[in-house]
Design an enzyme around this catalytic site. Structure first.
Site, PDB file in Angstrom:
ATOM      1  N   LYS A 116       0.791  -1.224   0.266  1.00  0.00           N
ATOM      2  CA  LYS A 116       0.217  -0.045  -0.122  1.00  0.00           C
ATOM      3  C   LYS A 116       0.865   1.266   0.083  1.00  0.00           C
ATOM      4  O   LYS A 116       0.679   2.285  -0.654  1.00  0.00           O
ATOM      5  CB  LYS A 116      -1.121  -0.025   1.054  1.00  0.00           C
ATOM      6  CG  LYS A 116      -2.007  -1.272   1.434  1.00  0.00           C
ATOM      7  CD  LYS A 116      -2.921  -1.450   0.034  1.00  0.00           C
ATOM      8  CE  LYS A 116      -3.904  -2.294   0.234  1.00  0.00           C
ATOM      9  NZ  LYS A 116      -3.338  -3.829   0.467  1.00  0.00           N
ATOM     10  N   LYS A 158      -2.940   1.680   9.067  1.00  0.00           N
ATOM     11  CA  LYS A 158      -3.127   0.822   8.373  1.00  0.00           C
ATOM     12  C   LYS A 158      -1.914   0.017   8.018  1.00  0.00           C
ATOM     13  O   LYS A 158      -0.981   0.450   7.761  1.00  0.00           O
ATOM     14  CB  LYS A 158      -3.592   1.347   6.851  1.00  0.00           C
ATOM     15  CG  LYS A 158      -5.045   2.152   7.012  1.00  0.00           C
ATOM     16  CD  LYS A 158      -5.541   2.952   5.719  1.00  0.00           C
ATOM     17  CE  LYS A 158      -5.900   1.894   4.705  1.00  0.00           C
ATOM     18  NZ  LYS A 158      -6.469   2.299   3.538  1.00  0.00           N
ATOM     19  N   GLY A 165      -9.848  -4.772   5.853  1.00  0.00           N
ATOM     20  CA  GLY A 165      -9.766  -4.476   7.144  1.00  0.00           C
ATOM     21  C   GLY A 165      -8.950  -4.842   8.115  1.00  0.00           C
ATOM     22  O   GLY A 165      -9.246  -4.314   9.530  1.00  0.00           O
ATOM     23  N   HIS A 235     -15.387  -3.611   6.748  1.00  0.00           N
ATOM     24  CA  HIS A 235     -14.734  -3.275   5.636  1.00  0.00           C
ATOM     25  C   HIS A 235     -14.883  -4.417   4.458  1.00  0.00           C
ATOM     26  O   HIS A 235     -14.145  -4.273   3.631  1.00  0.00           O
ATOM     27  CB  HIS A 235     -13.274  -2.987   6.108  1.00  0.00           C
ATOM     28  CG  HIS A 235     -12.981  -2.186   7.055  1.00  0.00           C
ATOM     29  ND1 HIS A 235     -13.094  -1.064   6.901  1.00  0.00           N
ATOM     30  CD2 HIS A 235     -12.773  -2.475   8.556  1.00  0.00           C
ATOM     31  CE1 HIS A 235     -12.726  -0.161   8.095  1.00  0.00           C
ATOM     32  NE2 HIS A 235     -12.556  -1.095   9.003  1.00  0.00           N
ATOM     33  N   LYS A 237     -17.324  -5.667   1.366  1.00  0.00           N
ATOM     34  CA  LYS A 237     -18.648  -5.045   0.586  1.00  0.00           C
ATOM     35  C   LYS A 237     -19.704  -5.907   0.731  1.00  0.00           C
ATOM     36  O   LYS A 237     -19.626  -7.275   0.730  1.00  0.00           O
ATOM     37  CB  LYS A 237     -17.885  -5.006  -0.852  1.00  0.00           C
ATOM     38  CG  LYS A 237     -16.700  -3.777  -0.919  1.00  0.00           C
ATOM     39  CD  LYS A 237     -16.221  -4.055  -2.286  1.00  0.00           C
ATOM     40  CE  LYS A 237     -14.902  -2.995  -2.489  1.00  0.00           C
ATOM     41  NZ  LYS A 237     -14.275  -3.275  -3.769  1.00  0.00           N
ATOM     42  N   ASN A 289      -6.467  -2.725  -6.908  1.00  0.00           N
ATOM     43  CA  ASN A 289      -6.688  -4.208  -7.089  1.00  0.00           C
ATOM     44  C   ASN A 289      -6.241  -4.445  -8.372  1.00  0.00           C
ATOM     45  O   ASN A 289      -6.699  -4.150  -9.579  1.00  0.00           O
ATOM     46  CB  ASN A 289      -7.816  -4.412  -6.613  1.00  0.00           C
ATOM     47  CG  ASN A 289      -8.136  -4.331  -5.342  1.00  0.00           C
ATOM     48  OD1 ASN A 289      -7.935  -4.828  -4.485  1.00  0.00           O
ATOM     49  ND2 ASN A 289      -9.403  -3.507  -5.064  1.00  0.00           N
ATOM     50  N   ARG A 291      -6.539  -6.866 -10.523  1.00  0.00           N
ATOM     51  CA  ARG A 291      -7.175  -8.255 -10.572  1.00  0.00           C
ATOM     52  C   ARG A 291      -8.698  -7.863 -11.012  1.00  0.00           C
ATOM     53  O   ARG A 291      -8.987  -6.642 -10.905  1.00  0.00           O
ATOM     54  CB  ARG A 291      -7.225  -9.116  -9.491  1.00  0.00           C
ATOM     55  CG  ARG A 291      -7.778  -8.650  -8.188  1.00  0.00           C
ATOM     56  CD  ARG A 291      -7.965  -9.720  -7.259  1.00  0.00           C
ATOM     57  NE  ARG A 291      -8.433  -9.029  -5.988  1.00  0.00           N
ATOM     58  CZ  ARG A 291      -9.565  -8.492  -5.551  1.00  0.00           C
ATOM     59  NH1 ARG A 291     -10.508  -8.373  -6.479  1.00  0.00           N
ATOM     60  NH2 ARG A 291      -9.552  -7.844  -4.401  1.00  0.00           N
ATOM     61  N   ARG A 337     -24.449  -9.092  -2.865  1.00  0.00           N
ATOM     62  CA  ARG A 337     -23.808 -10.486  -2.491  1.00  0.00           C
ATOM     63  C   ARG A 337     -24.274 -11.334  -1.718  1.00  0.00           C
ATOM     64  O   ARG A 337     -24.843 -10.812  -0.398  1.00  0.00           O
ATOM     65  CB  ARG A 337     -22.260  -9.975  -1.832  1.00  0.00           C
ATOM     66  CG  ARG A 337     -21.360  -9.006  -2.809  1.00  0.00           C
ATOM     67  CD  ARG A 337     -20.079  -9.182  -2.163  1.00  0.00           C
ATOM     68  NE  ARG A 337     -19.316  -8.011  -2.918  1.00  0.00           N
ATOM     69  CZ  ARG A 337     -17.779  -8.063  -2.780  1.00  0.00           C
ATOM     70  NH1 ARG A 337     -17.250  -8.737  -1.836  1.00  0.00           N
ATOM     71  NH2 ARG A 337     -17.169  -7.051  -3.540  1.00  0.00           N
TER      72      ARG A 337
END
Length: 447
Positions: A116, A158, A165, A235, A237, A289, A291, A337
């Protein structure tokens, strides 16, 4: 173009990749654990190879077994899907070293964006706006206090190698910073084997906006608009929309131009998603991301594009064949989802599906590998389906999703379908005026 592709994944994404290959006339190889011997992607693939016992470590993360399966079946390329090895730079390098094509970005870019801190410094140098915070890894607690004083509380500690998360803690004052620092590093070390952490200004009411991009091997990069992924629990989705109810076409064009120019300068290839926090009209990059994303279908619906097909084409060396001006946006899409979880406690609920009846009708899509009699195993992620709807307007998409949720029948196991029904009925969601904190607050109110 490839003649045979090995799909190094399972569940609905393995089936999604298989379908794209079938439409391109490409043979498929499914790999599976012993727990997935009866999985739908195994049944439908041209060939299937068992690569180990149920544990992911011994099967879907077993690089040697996957490469052996590719070799013995004569596969020319490997599609990693998402999760598992999809953002493992060493795996991408190993695939290429064995004379196979990795359907994704270069190992260099996976590694660069996987850290990150490196991702942020790279994007800053390329002109992409960031959340205010530390310039890189925090050397010690004293530096953490200095940075926090500069950017102002609250702040977020972080994990540099983090995700989902984990290794993420908020400090609202200098008194809280020491504990947040210690806990974030401890979690990061346990989860990622790396206790490096950095700091960002904690934004109190942001939205989570991500931008889908594709790049070819010839320097061309385009974007396919934004997805709003602000509805999150811990965290993770839960529900996504394309486009965002908070973003105008002009704002989309602006951040899209910034992002595509930056990635073109990087020489980025294949699919990727830039994630931003958005507040008060400002986009702040947080991570990338490298991917395909779980929520890619909503982009496919509003842009009328097959992103998996494009991934395969680009990995085969083909040019994009279109420019940004050729990408159009139509209507609104929502994805729910569907997890095999208790809707109240969110405890995983594996087991046998006694009855399965997916919804249908105009503008309704279900990406799932379920079938009646299938046994949801306890070893993997609990997501068992993605329900996607598309309609001319957001209001119509909400109504269509409500109708589709009412039609969705999954018996024998518990799912989060009741939670999605409650979200869709709430005036706060229907207004579109929500932030990344909205779902947690909604659940506190209703549970």
């Amino acid at each position: 173009m490839f003649s045979k592709i090995l799909i190094a994944n399972r569940g609905e994404i393995a089936l999604r990749i298989l379908r794209a290959c079938r439409e391109l006339g490409i043979k498929t190889v499914a790999v599976h654990s012993t727990a997935d011997a009866d999985a739908m992607h195994v049944r439908l693939a041209d060939e299937a190879v068992c690569i180990g016992p149920p544990s992911s470590r011994d099967s879907y993360l077993n690089v040697a077994a996957i490469l052996s399966a590719a070799t013995i079946t004569g596969a020319e390329a490997i599609h990693p899907g998402y999760g598992f090895l999809s953002e493992n730079a060493d795996f991408a390098e190993t695939v290429e070293a064995h004379g196979l094509v990795f359907i994704g970005p270069t190992a260099e870019h996976i590694r660069m964006m996987g850290d990150k801190i490196t991702a942020k410094t790279t994007m800053l140098a390329l002109g992409v706006p960031l959340v205010p915070g530390s310039d890189g890894e925090l050397a010690n607690l004293e530096e953490a206090h200095e940075v926090a004083s500069r950017v102002g509380y609250p702040v977020l500690i972080k994990a540099a190698a983090g995700g989902g998360g984990r290794g993420m803690k908020v400090a609202h004052s200098a008194d809280e910073l020491s504990d947040a620092w210690s806990m974030a590093r401890t979690e990061a070390r346990a989860a990622f084997g790396n206790d490096a952490v950095y700091m960002e200004k904690y934004m109190d009411r942001p939205r989570h906006i991500e931008l889908q991009i594709l790049g070819d091997n010839h320097g061309n990069v385009v974007h396919f608009g934004e997805r709003d992924c602000s509805l999150q629990r811990r965290h993770q989705k839960v529900l996504e929309e394309a486009g965002s109810p908070a973003i105008s076409a002009e704002q989309r064009d602006g951040i899209g131009r910034t992002a595509t120019e930056a990635l073109a300068r990087m020489g980025y290839r294949n699919a990727g998603t830039l994630e931003f926090l958005y507040q008060d009209g400002q986009f702040c990059f947080i991570e990338m991301n490298t991917r395909l994303q779980v929520e890619h279908p909503i982009t496919e619906m509003v842009c009328d594009v097959d992103l998996v097909r494009e991934q395969i084409r680009l990995a085969a060396g083909e040019k994009l064949g279109y420019t940004q001006a050729d990408v159009t946006f139509s209507g609104h899409a929502i994805e729910c989802r569907i997890n095999a979880e208790d809707p109240a406690t969110f405890a995983p609920c594996p087991g046998t599906v006694a009855v399965y009846h997916p919804p249908g009708g105009l503008g309704v899509r279900v990406d799932s590998a379920l079938y009646t009699g299938y046994r949801v195993p306890p070893y993997y992620d609990s997501m068992i389906a993605k329900l996607i709807v598309h309609a001319p307007t957001r209001a119509q998409a909400i109504a269509r999703m409500q109708r589709a949720l009412d039609e969705f029948v999954v018996e024998g196991i518990k799912t989060v379908i009741p939670l999605h029904r409650a979200i869709l009925e709430d005036p706060g969601f229907q207004s579109g005026n929500y932030t990344i904190h909205w779902l947690e607050q909604f659940m506190a109110r209703t549970h």
